[in-house]
Enzyme design. Structure first.
Site, short mmCIF file in Angstrom:
data_model
loop_
_atom_site.label_atom_id
_atom_site.label_comp_id
_atom_site.label_asym_id
_atom_site.label_seq_id
_atom_site.Cartn_x
_atom_site.Cartn_y
_atom_site.Cartn_z
N ASP A 190 -2.23 -36.60 -7.90
CA ASP A 190 -1.62 -36.00 -8.32
C ASP A 190 -2.42 -36.05 -9.90
O ASP A 190 -2.61 -36.58 -10.08
CB ASP A 190 -0.47 -35.41 -8.28
CG ASP A 190 0.74 -34.47 -8.93
OD1 ASP A 190 -0.20 -33.62 -9.11
OD2 ASP A 190 1.28 -35.02 -9.72
N ASP A 224 -0.98 -33.72 -13.10
CA ASP A 224 0.21 -33.45 -13.88
C ASP A 224 1.05 -34.30 -13.30
O ASP A 224 1.98 -34.22 -12.42
CB ASP A 224 0.69 -31.96 -13.61
CG ASP A 224 -0.59 -30.98 -14.72
OD1 ASP A 224 -1.46 -31.31 -15.30
OD2 ASP A 224 -0.30 -29.84 -13.82
#
Length: 267
Positions: free
Chosen positions: A23, A25
């Site tokens: 991932d 953010d």
């Protein structure tokens, strides 16, 4: 264990770790509070809107993934007084483009460093021959800008697949973005590890069948991470080791390296 056609009991071969899927953010960098949030506010001011997202409010808005979806949720939940114009959908799309422009400028100014241990682990993984990938709801432009300015000029080229933005219709916590990334790589979930920072993120990765390592941040420390291989403060550095938070390894400290990941993956 299993029996072959001769009836002799043999050991099943272990599934080797081949790829790491990240991932972005909150996982690669703490982009939410000090990156995306002020970029949204700059876009709102640019369009003459009186919307303003402070730190606590943005924490609530993070329950919704996707920038365009987040703005719509904000209006529904916190600004029912707002009268939507006839071109509302187009306006939201333009706002999001402006927000991305402000965000990438912030990155170019060196405002968002990678989290502890991230660059070290990425370099070690590449040297060990592991495939790297991204699976995120943020836009491809945001991903490449972060990698270029916070990792290396050719940072995006380190990753065999960048699954980002609207490439799939259903965003996290749906597993679709991870499923798409796995299809592009031609790998099974069992051959990979995912890295996430939020409840929506691990629901997405686990929904795709991926074992998942979680590194929390200020916005997600109280989230539920059922099924995580490990829940950590960060990936750790020699001088500032991670602290493990899940019950299975509570109190453990160290650095996440390839050897440790292979050990966790094999369990």
């Amino acid at each position: 264990r299993f029996r072959n056609v001769t009836g002799v009991q043999t050991c099943a071969l272990p599934i080797l770790l081949k790829a790491l899927l990240f991932d972005v953010d909150g996982t690669l960098a703490d982009t939410e509070r000090d990156g995306h949030r002020p970029a949204f506010n700059a876009a709102f001011r640019e369009f003459g809107l009186d919307w303003d997202w402070d730190v606590p409010l943005y924490g609530e808005l993070l329950a919704v993934t996707g920038g365009k979806e987040r703005m719509k949720y904000y209006l529904e939940r916190f600004r029912p007084d707002y009268v939507k114009p006839d071109n509302f959908e187009a306006m939201i799309a333009e706002l999001h483009k402006a927000k991305t422009r402000h965000y990438t400028q912030l990155l170019a100014d060196g405002g968002i460093p990678l989290r502890p241990g991230v660059e070290r682990l990425l370099r070690e993984a590449r040297a060990a021959g592991l495939i790297l990938g991204v699976a995120t709801t943020t836009t491809p432009e945001n991903v490449t800008a972060l990698l270029r300015h916070s990792l290396a000029e050719d940072g995006a080229d380190w990753f065999a697949v960048i699954a980002a933005g609207d490439i799939v219709p259903a965003k996290k916590p749906a597993p679709d973005i991870y499923v798409w990334a796995l299809q592009q790589l031609g790998l099974s979930p069992e051959e990979c590890l995912a890295f996430e920072d939020s409840e929506n993120g691990i629901r997405s990765s686990r929904g795709a069948g991926l074992k998942t390592v979680v590194t929390i941040n200020d916005y997600t420390r109280d989230h539920e991470f059922t099924g995580a291989l490990a829940v950590l403060t960060d990936l750790g550095e020699a001088a500032t080791p991670y602290q493990r938070l899940d019950v299975a390894g509570q109190g453990e400290r160290g650095m996440v390296d390839v050897a440790r990941l292979r050990d966790w993956h094999a369990r």
